[in-house]
Design an enzyme around this catalytic site. Structure first.
Site, mmCIF file in Angstrom:
data_model
loop_
_atom_site.group_PDB
_atom_site.id
_atom_site.type_symbol
_atom_site.label_atom_id
_atom_site.label_comp_id
_atom_site.label_asym_id
_atom_site.label_seq_id
_atom_site.Cartn_x
_atom_site.Cartn_y
_atom_site.Cartn_z
ATOM 1 N N SER A 88 0.851 -1.183 0.000
ATOM 2 C CA SER A 88 0.000 0.000 0.000
ATOM 3 C C SER A 88 0.887 1.233 0.000
ATOM 4 O O SER A 88 2.071 1.158 0.374
ATOM 5 C CB SER A 88 -0.885 0.000 1.260
ATOM 6 O OG SER A 88 -1.500 1.251 1.454
ATOM 7 N N TYR A 93 -1.484 -0.341 10.731
ATOM 8 C CA TYR A 93 -1.578 -0.647 9.290
ATOM 9 C C TYR A 93 -0.289 -0.227 8.589
ATOM 10 O O TYR A 93 0.267 -0.984 7.786
ATOM 11 C CB TYR A 93 -2.780 0.063 8.686
ATOM 12 C CG TYR A 93 -3.027 -0.292 7.235
ATOM 13 C CD1 TYR A 93 -3.366 -1.584 6.865
ATOM 14 C CD2 TYR A 93 -2.934 0.668 6.235
ATOM 15 C CE1 TYR A 93 -3.592 -1.921 5.536
ATOM 16 C CE2 TYR A 93 -3.168 0.351 4.904
ATOM 17 C CZ TYR A 93 -3.493 -0.939 4.563
ATOM 18 O OH TYR A 93 -3.725 -1.265 3.242
#
Length: 255
Positions: free
Chosen positions: A149, A162
């Site tokens: 990501s 995250y």
């Protein structure tokens, strides 16, 4: 020039929706037999039937990759059922955002278990087969593609764990690449920005609304856009290793 994947086998985790589903369809279009790995068996069966009806080969494998035994079994059943393993797309993941203060630790555990441990379990089980495939016809190269990501490049408030998991994916990908690239196993990372998938559906309601407002004016990427990037990586000639692809929506200025 892109090279088709005829005669090869791919395994895609998180294949029941979003990027994983789009990637599985795309790899099948390129000629690969595809093992579909996820927890939602009904969706896997539907996708497998669609691929088969289009003339491809697919194997639905209901699997929780956070369980190492299940991850190993998925890889071994792929090789037993489809004959080999040339390509792995480590896509399964979850994004649970929110303030660190007072956060449910269960959410942190879930992200570490799926985004890190699940990815590692699949990679570990698959590597011997990828090395073997890289030494044989039809392509004499194999690919491990890890889906990370933009959060793996820059840390931001309210996404600390995250960020941690995706930074870890990036670091592991590069370290492993250095280990196996001379054996013609290409290890790549794809880092999507905002994609219109189910990823935000797992957020707590109050966090989900904030996240959606943040991207309200962004023209989101489609899952197929990421599948196209994966296809570019794995269909590249043997001499070409695409180590990293960062993809953002055109009008997404920040992380």
């Amino acid at each position: 020039m892109a090279e088709r994947l005829d005669g090869t086998v791919a395994l895609v985790t998180g294949a029941s929706s979003g990027i994983g589903e789009a990637a599985a369809r795309e790899l099948a279009r390129q000629g690969a037999a595809v093992a579909l790995v996820a927890r939602r068996r009904d969706r896997l069966d539907t996708l497998a039937a669609e691929i088969t009806d289009a003339g491809g080969r697919a194997l639905a494998l209901e699997t929780d990759v956070t369980d190492q035994a299940q991850a190993i079994a998925a890889v071994e059943r792929t090789v037993a059922g489809l004959g080999r393993l040339d390509t792995v797309v480590n896509n399964a993941g979850v994004m649970l955002l929110g303030p660190a203060v007072g956060a449910p630790v269960e959410e942190w555990d879930r992200m570490v278990q799926l985004n890190v441990q699940g990815l590692l379990y699949v990679a570990h089980a698959a590597l011997p087969h990828l090395i073997e495939a890289a030494g044989s016809e039809p392509r004499r190269v194999a690919d491990l593609v890890n889906i990370s990501s933009v959060a793996g490049r820059r840390a931001t408030a309210f996404s600390g764990v995250y960020n941690l998991t995706k930074h870890g994916v990036n670091a592991f990908t590069e370290a492993l690449r250095q280990e196996v690239t001379e054996r013609h196993v290409r290890v790549s990372v794809v880092e999507p920005g905002a994609v219109g998938t189910e990823l935000t559906d797992h957020l707590r309601p109050e966090i989900r609304e904030t996240a959606r407002q943040r991207f309200a004016n962004v023209e989101m990427l489609h899952a197929q856009d990421i599948a196209d990037a994966i296809s570019y990586i794995v269909t590249s000639p043997r001499r070409v290793a695409i180590n990293e692809i960062l993809i953002r929506p055109t009008n997404q200025p920040g992380p």
